[in-house]
Design an enzyme around this catalytic site. Structure first.
Site, short mmCIF file in Angstrom:
data_model
loop_
_atom_site.label_atom_id
_atom_site.label_comp_id
_atom_site.label_asym_id
_atom_site.label_seq_id
_atom_site.Cartn_x
_atom_site.Cartn_y
_atom_site.Cartn_z
N ASP A 32 0.85 -1.20 0.00
CA ASP A 32 0.00 0.00 0.00
C ASP A 32 0.88 1.24 0.00
OD1 ASP A 32 0.41 0.97 3.02
OD2 ASP A 32 0.28 -1.22 3.00
N ASP A 79 0.44 3.64 2.23
CA ASP A 79 0.12 4.21 3.54
C ASP A 79 -1.02 5.23 3.34
OD1 ASP A 79 0.60 4.07 6.32
OD2 ASP A 79 1.70 5.95 6.24
N1 ADE Z 1 2.24 -2.89 6.97
C1 ADE Z 1 1.74 -2.88 5.72
N2 ADE Z 1 1.38 -1.61 5.35
C2 ADE Z 1 1.67 -0.82 6.41
C3 ADE Z 1 1.54 0.58 6.66
N3 ADE Z 1 1.04 1.40 5.74
N4 ADE Z 1 1.95 1.05 7.87
C4 ADE Z 1 2.46 0.20 8.79
N5 ADE Z 1 2.59 -1.10 8.62
C5 ADE Z 1 2.22 -1.62 7.43
#
Ligand code: ADE
Length: 289
Positions: free
Chosen positions: A225, A227
């Site tokens: 992703d 975030d």
């Molecule tokens: N693990 C996978 N995506 C994450 C994110 N955006 N922030 C923290 N841990 C994660």
């Protein structure tokens, strides 16, 4: 049933993260329930066999599922000391750890792999983070939080799979946050301003404890992703997004880990795998076994 003891020391371990709860393709030789002074590890340790690519002889590796067999442990509930001590007690001196991560950079696309070389600790100091306490004083070096020799092998293995759709970033600054909540947009942008490449909740204290235990450690990250810094609220990270990308790319994740294990099991890497270069970091390793 499967054996519950194993007589030979096992030197190489994989710690699997979200979406990598097992390593199919290997033969399950034993399933070990290990107890340690720091409690039981996240899961039984699976001893897996596979034929060495150079000699054809079976080599054994250990597999531990960081979040438990059924993903029942949140990042802050993981007993990292028990995990590292349990692995060390069966002979492990090299760990390849796997983790899903959020991307903090446009060019790190979801499903890309990153072999980070640096970490910034954004955990809150509430996870037990050292083996040194109660009169045992010790300070290990952590300037390079990952093992640079192991990192080279991991990168080479990743690149060897580029033809099969593995996209790899050779270095990266990993932000390890506390969680279990994801970051705010302000935090996400702060981490970007620090030069952060990726973010997770699992690298620490795992990597610190491995260093204290004189175990060579490298994490392989897979982005799932962006975030919450990139798009509007509709595009923010959520668990479904993380799981979907992990699932979609799990074949590549397993291939990557498999290639690293094949390489590490070659005779020429024995010294590295045994982490001879880390000996003397901790003079009290006996207390862990
Ligand atoms: N693990 C996978 N995506 C994450 C994110 N955006 N922030 C923290 N841990 C994660």
């Amino acid at each position: 049933g499967v054996a519950s003891t194993y007589d030979e020391p096992v030197h190489i371990a994989v710690i699997g993260g979200t979406g990598l709860q097992s390593l199919p393709g290997f033969t399950l030789a034993a399933s070990l329930k290990v107890d340690t002074p720091w409690g039981e590890p996240s899961s039984p340790i699976s001893i897996l066999h596979h034929p060495s690519p150079s000699t054809g002889k079976p080599i054994s590796i250990a597999f531990l599922s960081r979040h438990g067999l059924h993903h029942e442990l949140a990042p802050h509930e993981i007993k990292n000391r028990a995990n590292i001590a349990a692995l060390r007690s069966i002979g492990v001196r090299t760990i390849v750890a796997f983790s899903a991560v959020g991307s903090l950079q446009e060019e790190v696309h979801p499903r890309d792999f990153v072999v980070p070389d640096q970490i910034i600790d954004r955990t809150k100091g509430i996870r037990p983070f050292t083996f040194f306490e109660d009169g045992m004083v010790g300070h290990v070096g952590f300037g390079d939080p990952f093992d640079t020799g192991l990192a080279k092998i991991v990168r080479r293995c990743g690149h060897s799979l580029e033809g099969e759709g593995v996209r790899l970033h050779d270095t990266g600054l990993l932000i390890c946050m506390e969680g279990p909540q994801f970051s705010t947009r302000a935090e996400s942008n702060l981490y970007r301003s620090w030069g952060g490449s990726v973010i997770n909740m699992s690298a620490l204290p795992e990597a610190k404890l491995a260093r204290e235990a004189e175990i060579a450690y490298q994490m392989i990250c897979m982005a799932t992703d962006y975030d919450c810094w990139r798009g509007g609220p509709d595009e923010d990270v959520n668990v479904e997004m993380v799981m979907a990308h992990m699932k979609a790319n799990s074949v590549n994740a397993r291939r990557f880990v498999g290639a690293v294990l094949d390489e590490l099991s070659k005779e020429e890497h024995t010294q590295l795998v045994l982490a001879k270069h880390l000996e003397g970091q901790m003079r009290f390793a006996g207390a862990m076994t």
